[in-house]
Motif scaffolding. Structure first.
Motif, short mmCIF file in Angstrom:
data_model
loop_
_atom_site.label_atom_id
_atom_site.label_comp_id
_atom_site.label_asym_id
_atom_site.label_seq_id
_atom_site.Cartn_x
_atom_site.Cartn_y
_atom_site.Cartn_z
N SER A 33 0.81 -1.21 0.00
CA SER A 33 0.00 0.00 0.00
C SER A 33 0.85 1.27 0.00
O SER A 33 0.33 2.36 -0.16
N ALA A 64 -0.18 16.11 0.42
CA ALA A 64 -0.09 14.67 0.72
C ALA A 64 -1.40 14.00 0.36
O ALA A 64 -2.38 14.68 0.01
N GLY A 65 -1.42 12.68 0.48
CA GLY A 65 -2.63 11.94 0.15
C GLY A 65 -3.82 12.34 1.01
O GLY A 65 -4.89 12.68 0.51
N ALA A 66 -3.60 12.31 2.32
CA ALA A 66 -4.70 12.63 3.23
C ALA A 66 -5.17 14.07 3.03
O ALA A 66 -6.36 14.37 3.12
N GLU A 78 -7.41 14.03 0.12
CA GLU A 78 -8.73 13.51 0.49
C GLU A 78 -9.58 14.62 1.11
O GLU A 78 -10.74 14.81 0.75
N HIS A 130 -8.16 2.69 3.55
CA HIS A 130 -7.02 3.24 4.28
C HIS A 130 -7.57 4.09 5.43
O HIS A 130 -8.58 4.79 5.25
N THR A 190 -6.85 6.82 6.59
CA THR A 190 -6.99 8.26 6.38
C THR A 190 -8.38 8.62 5.84
O THR A 190 -8.84 9.74 6.06
N ASN A 191 -9.05 7.69 5.14
CA ASN A 191 -10.35 8.02 4.53
C ASN A 191 -11.39 8.46 5.57
O ASN A 191 -11.92 9.57 5.48
N THR A 232 -11.15 2.85 -2.79
CA THR A 232 -9.83 2.58 -3.37
C THR A 232 -9.98 1.37 -4.29
O THR A 232 -10.53 0.36 -3.87
N ASP A 265 -9.82 7.08 -4.15
CA ASP A 265 -8.54 7.22 -3.46
C ASP A 265 -7.48 6.59 -4.35
O ASP A 265 -7.32 5.37 -4.39
N ALA A 268 -4.22 7.05 -4.17
CA ALA A 268 -2.89 7.20 -3.57
C ALA A 268 -1.89 6.31 -4.29
O ALA A 268 -0.75 6.69 -4.54
N HIS A 300 -7.81 11.61 -5.91
CA HIS A 300 -6.51 12.17 -5.51
C HIS A 300 -5.43 11.16 -5.87
O HIS A 300 -5.67 9.96 -5.91
N ASN A 340 -1.17 10.17 -5.12
CA ASN A 340 0.03 10.47 -4.35
C ASN A 340 1.20 10.47 -5.32
O ASN A 340 1.65 9.41 -5.74
N HIS A 365 3.99 11.07 -4.49
CA HIS A 365 5.07 10.46 -3.71
C HIS A 365 4.84 8.96 -3.48
O HIS A 365 5.42 8.39 -2.59
N LYS A 366 3.98 8.34 -4.21
CA LYS A 366 3.97 6.88 -4.23
C LYS A 366 4.21 6.41 -5.66
O LYS A 366 5.11 5.66 -5.93
C1 LIG Z 1 -0.77 6.19 1.45
C2 LIG Z 1 -2.22 6.19 1.29
C3 LIG Z 1 -2.97 7.30 1.72
C4 LIG Z 1 -2.40 8.48 2.47
O1 LIG Z 1 -1.40 9.19 1.81
P1 LIG Z 1 -0.45 10.20 2.64
O2 LIG Z 1 0.37 10.90 1.61
O3 LIG Z 1 0.37 9.33 3.54
O4 LIG Z 1 -1.32 11.12 3.40
C5 LIG Z 1 -4.33 7.27 1.48
N1 LIG Z 1 -4.92 6.21 0.89
C6 LIG Z 1 -4.22 5.12 0.48
C7 LIG Z 1 -4.93 3.97 -0.19
C8 LIG Z 1 -2.85 5.06 0.67
O5 LIG Z 1 -2.17 3.98 0.28
#
Ligand SMILES: *Cc1c(COP(=O)(O)O)cnc(C)c1O
Length: 482
Positions: free
Chosen positions: A69, A129-131, A134, A163, A165-166, A207, A236, A238, A258, A260, A262-263
């Motif tokens: 993830s 960032a991802g969150a 969101e 995740h 954060t959702n 997701t 999501d 990410a 959204h 990421n 950075h992923k």
């Molecule tokens: C990593 C991730 C997030 C959160 O991303 P951040 O940049 O760490 O805030 C949200 N949803 C999923 C599915 C993720 O893998």
């Protein structure tokens, strides 16, 4: 390991600081009354200190890092190199727009490519960032319902595999969360979703592929159920590694996405950033986007605030250099390379899953997308070896453990995401390590329970470390100079 304050001694110094280019102030004339606690070390001690620190860290440059993830994939160094160009670093956000046309073009081109990849009509790069993305996306959903005076929509539906954060973002944006259970197959339970969707539904956050690594085969039916109820669908994205260039959230029926960067798109992940969580949306939502958006006009690119913008969610244009890295990555891979990367991510995950199946029970045995989840539940029952014990033993094999205890719907979960940037040789070595640990757990479980045997830190008290972290160095009494 010693801290830098514990190295060196009175009077040691070195000259690695650049020449001072501002007027020097003596301590007597400044407001500071106490002497600073500065380490006094010579150059070779500093060098040793940081080399020692670097040795204690484990990163993608050290070895295999299958943190499910999280997409800990190798980021090509060219992306860093281009992002370090002075043309990108030595600019100011308040500079006249006609002097930064190249940078605006980076934002505009990255926006177009990522809109194409996600099937969205517009995108903002403000979220960091991802969150954060969101939260921004949820504010768009809220603004949309409010603009229509549809104020009874207070609930966001979120599958239980989501995740963490959702639900946190939904609550922060002022919504109530409704948990939607997954079926036996790891996908959304359609009947439960239909029961939950209604006049109070603001939207759904989902997701796909989900956090157990499965592509929900009912995805279009899921998004239709929400649309028929008058809600907005949030994707999501990410981690887009499994589907980029192949399947588009927009075509699955999603209105907001959204990503990421950075992923998936070449910025390193972990270590505290900087990150970027751009939010894309369909055209009926774009007037609500935050910040300034690049627009093409005759005189060149200009920045304009959308007409009913929710306001800024971060200063200026977000983390611009992360967007530079993403665009470099996109241009390097091209429209053939992007889907190829996704295919290899899926291939690598299935290769590992297939090989490990003979040892570890899989939570969902059908072919996976970019990641898969194993369960140590049976092993724990029979041998007392749990997911965290396996993770500790893997450290002794020189590989980073997978994600543990997530997703919550699988007990003793170990979630593996090998990513596309690993060679078959590396995968084979990792598979062998996993199998060795499994066999050891059968034969000599006590050896696994006492691992890791070779790392600096062994088994810290994780509860104390989380609840009462020691983040400050306490200078010895008497060391304080008045
Ligand atoms: C990593 C991730 C997030 C959160 O991303 P951040 O940049 O760490 O805030 C949200 N949803 C999923 C599915 C993720 O893998």
């Amino acid at each position: 390991m010693k801290l830098i304050f514990e190295r060196g001694g009175e009077g040691q110094s070195c000259t690695i600081l650049p020449k001072c280019d501002v007027p020097e102030l003596s301590l007597e004339t400044s407001a500071r009354k106490k002497e600073l606690h500065l380490p006094q070390v010579c150059e070779n001690e500093i060098s040793r200190h940081y080399t020692e620190l670097a040795k204690q860290v484990y990163g993608i440059n050290h070895g295999f890092y299958p943190l499910g993830s999280c997409t800990m994939k190798y980021n090509p160094k060219i992306d860093e190199e281009i992002a370090a160009w002075p043309e990108f670093t030595e600019i100011h956000p308040l500079q006249p727009q006609e002097t930064v046309q190249g940078c605006l073009e980076v934002l505009n081109t990255a926006r177009k490519y990522l809109c194409e990849i996600t099937g969205m009509d517009d995108m903002t790069f403000q979220p960091a960032a991802g969150a954060h993305g969101e939260f921004t996306g949820l504010l768009l959903i809220k603004a949309y319902h409010q603009s229509r005076r549809d104020t009874g929509r207070t609930k966001i539906l979120i599958p239980d595999s989501a995740h963490g954060t959702n639900p946190a973002s939904a609550v922060m944006a002022g919504f109530q969360v409704v948990n939607i259970p997954s079926g036996q197959d790891g996908c959304v339970d359609l009947e439960k979703l239909k029961e939950a969707a209604g006049k109070d539904t603001a939207g759904l956050m989902l997701t796909n592929p989900n956090t157990v690594g499965l592509f929900d085969k009912n995805i279009q039916e899921i998004t239709s159920i929400i649309h028929e109820a008058g809600g907005i669908t949030y994707y999501d994205g990410a981690n887009l590694n499994a589907v980029m260039g192949i399947a588009r959230p927009g075509d699955m029926g999603f209105d907001v996405v959204h990503l990421n960067l950075h992923k998936t798109f070449a910025a390193p992940h972990g270590g505290g950033g900087p990150g970027s969580g751009p939010v894309g949306c369909k055209s009926f939502l774009k007037e609500f986007l935050p910040g300034l958006q690049p627009r093409e006009e005759e005189k060149g690119l200009t920045l304009q605030a959308p007409s009913r913008s929710i306001g800024a969610v971060k200063a200026f244009y977000g983390n611009f250099l992360v967007v530079v890295k993403a665009l470099t990555y996109l241009l390097m891979l091209g429209k053939e390379g992007i889907p190829q990367a996704a295919e290899n991510a899926v291939l690598n995950a299935n290769y590992m899953m297939h090989k490990l199946k003979a040892f570890y029970p899989m939570a969902y045995p059908e072919p996976c997308m970019h990641e898969f989840v194993m369960s140590a539940e049976k092993l724990k029952r029979e041998k007392g070896v749990s997911a965290v014990d396996i993770a500790k033993a893997l450290q002794d094999c020189g590989i980073h453990p997978p994600t543990m205890y997530f997703p919550l719907i699988v007990h003793e979960a170990l979630m593996i995401e090998p990513t596309e940037t690993e060679s078959r040789e590396t995968l084979d070595q990792a598979i062998e390590a996993f199998c060795r640990v499994w066999e050891k757990a059968q034969e000599e479980p006590e050896k696994i329970l006492s691992s890791p045997h070779y790392s600096g830190i062994k088994r810290p008290d994780e509860v104390q470390a989380a609840r009462k972290p020691v983040l400050r160095y306490r200078f010895l009494a008497g060391a304080e100079k008045e």
